[in-house]
Design an enzyme around this catalytic site. Structure first.
Site: not given
Ligand code: NAD
Length: 485
Positions: A173, A248, A282, A385
């Site tokens: 997804k 992550e 991130c 963040e």
């Molecule tokens: P997000 O958590 O909003 O979304 C990530 C994914 O999860 C998307 O595909 C989204 O549709 C899905 N999602 C959202 N709500 C959900 C739920 N209730 N159940 C299941 N899936 C759900 O994050 P984002 O805004 O897309 O990405 C940015 C964040 O990701 C930042 O906090 C960043 O630090 C983090 N990030 C972490 C890493 C790492 O390796 N630690 C790498 C890249 C990004």
């Protein structure tokens, strides 16, 4: 207008409900495609396809699985320009960055795990002269792979490649904000000869399609990269079903500069760590700490280098900084710049949308790289963040003080330390609470190392052997060979 479609059993299909979501190009602010607004029916269909493909794929000889993954890598490489263009339009990032960094990394992810699985071995333990134990590692079944928008194909393939290399089948997804390269990956998987159902891709909202995948009773393994709040929701949904999860999550990473650092490396390295991908990685070093006696000189050089970054149309060759991913994210980042001002911060560079953008980009989501001083380490701007092109610079006196600052947030993803003092580098590396510490560098990645976060930055590790262990189920077999006493 192009429509993204779900990829199920090797076929492109629309959502069961026939509904779509708009997909906006961040550089222009305009809708340029649409994607399926999938729900639990679509997830069910994808899980059923993955389940059906599992028996054959999990018993396919490793070398054969490896060959298919290598073909996928080759085809991604062949289509590099097309994928980089799609990623740049979809996410607002400079095309040059997608071409030089992110799509090549997606290629590497497949190539790396295609070969890693061939070398994957398991332990045996001799128990005195009584018995021998060996560990069988078998694929776990259907894996849910949920990925974010900031590095769309890079992070999607970082999950899918080890999952299917290990013999699992997957339902992915991708983020609803950046679905385009996942669509292209599906086509490439077909061309590479990946059997139908081994990888399925369901597009749509996190709260709907993502949540349906996380709580699906027949998806026993979930790997998630995204925000910390979402990670907590996923953990809540997965816990009662005893799923194996890898999370992550977010970061608020310190970038620590000592006065003895080689400033010709530390300054450009810190600029890169601060603003790469508009600060939307991130691992970005968004809290810069500088030893007091080098502080003024560092700030001058850092601000000068930041001002030189060229912000503009992501599709133009000379662009260093593109757009942030969405209107909502633009508003969030701008609200933190306003908060920094309220908290008493001084904005030394940037601070808002740039002037002089080309006509095509006038309604895009651009924010100048922003440098803020005058804030203490505990204020909200230095704790939460922001995930955009905004950094703070804070002075420190000595190692103890900077260690307290570095560890003084709920996050623990990564850190950079710039120093020429070897013993100090080791002390800091030992003391900093984060999954990765870089000394005199940033984002230098080796795919074999464990990757992940401490504290609120995540649970578990991915990368190399860690990933292959995560995606397999260990079973100990104990064979007694001693004669009865
Ligand atoms: P997000 O958590 O909003 O979304 C990530 C994914 O999860 C998307 O595909 C989204 O549709 C899905 N999602 C959202 N709500 C959900 C739920 N209730 N159940 C299941 N899936 C759900 O994050 P984002 O805004 O897309 O990405 C940015 C964040 O990701 C930042 O906090 C960043 O630090 C983090 N990030 C972490 C890493 C790492 O390796 N630690 C790498 C890249 C990004």
């Amino acid at each position: 207008m192009e429509s993204v479609r779900n990829f199920v059993s090797g076929e492109l299909v629309d959502a069961a409900g026939g509904r779509f979501l708009d997909n906006v190009e961040p550089a222009t602010g305009k809708v340029y495609s649409r994607l399926p607004d999938s729900d639990e029916r679509d997830v069910e269909r994808a899980v059923a396809a993955a389940e059906a493909a599992f028996p054959a794929w999990s018993s396919t000889p490793v070398e054969q699985r490896s060959k298919v993954l290598l073909r996928i890598a080759d085809l991604l490489e062949r289509d590099l320009d097309r994928l980089a263009h799609a990623e740049s339009v979809d996410g607002g990032k400079p095309l040059t960055r997608a071409r030089a960094g992110e799509i090549p990394r997606a290629v590497k992810n497949f190539r790396f795990f295609a070969t890693a699985i061939v070398h994957f071995s398991s332990e045996s333990h001799a128990t005195d002269r009584d018995a021998i134990n060996y560990t069988l590692r078998r694929p776990r079944g259907v894996v849910g792979c949920i990925s974010p928008w900031n590095l769309p194909l890079y992070l999607l393939t970082w999950k899918v490649a080890p999952a299917i290399a290990a013999g699992n089948t997957a339902v992915a997804k991708p983020s609803e904000l950046t679905p385009m390269t996942a669509l292209l990956l599906g086509e490439i998987c077909n061309e590479a000869g990946l059997p139908p159902g081994v990888l399925n891709i369901v597009h749509g909202l996190g709260s709907k399609a993502g949540a349906a995948l996380t709580k699906h009773p027949r998806v026993g393994t979930v790997t998630f990269t995204g925000g910390t709040v979402t990670g907590a929701e996923i953990a809540r949904a997965a816990a009662p079903l005893f799923k194996k999860i890898s999370l992550e999550l977010g970061g608020k990473n310190p970038n620590i500069v000592f006065a003895d650092a080689d400033m010709d490396r530390a300054v450009p390295g810190s600029v890169q760590a601060a603003f790469a991908n508009q600060g939307q990685i991130c691992l970005c070093g968004s809290r810069i700490f500088v030893e007091r006696r080098a502080y003024d000189a560092f700030v001058d050089r850092f601000v000068a280098a930041t001002r030189k970054l060229r912000i503009g149309d992501p599709l133009e060759d000379g662009t260093d900084q593109g757009a942030v991913v969405s209107r909502g994210h633009f508003d969030k980042v701008m609200s933190y710049i306003a908060l920094a001002r309220e908290e008493g911060g001084r904005v030394l560079a940037g601070g808002g949308p740039p002037e002089g953008l080309p006509e095509r980009c006038r309604a895009g989501f651009f924010i100048e790289p922003t440098v803020i001083t005058g804030l203490d380490a505990t204020c909200r701007v230095n704790q939460e963040e922001i995930f955009g092109p905004v950094v703070t610079v804070v002075p420190f006196e000595d190692e103890d003080e900077v260690l307290e600052y570095a560890n003084g947030t709920p996050y623990g993803l990564s850190a950079s330390v710039w120093t020429e003092n070897l013993a100090r580098a080791h002390r800091l590396a030992d003391g900093i609470e984060s999954g990765t510490v870089w000394i005199n560098c940033w984002l230098l990645r080796d795919l074999r190392v464990p990757f992940g976060g401490m504290k609120h930055s995540g649970v578990g590790r991915e990368g190399g052997e860690e990933a292959l262990r995560f995606f397999t189920e260990p079973k100990n077999v104990c064979i007694r060979y001693a004669r009865e006493p």
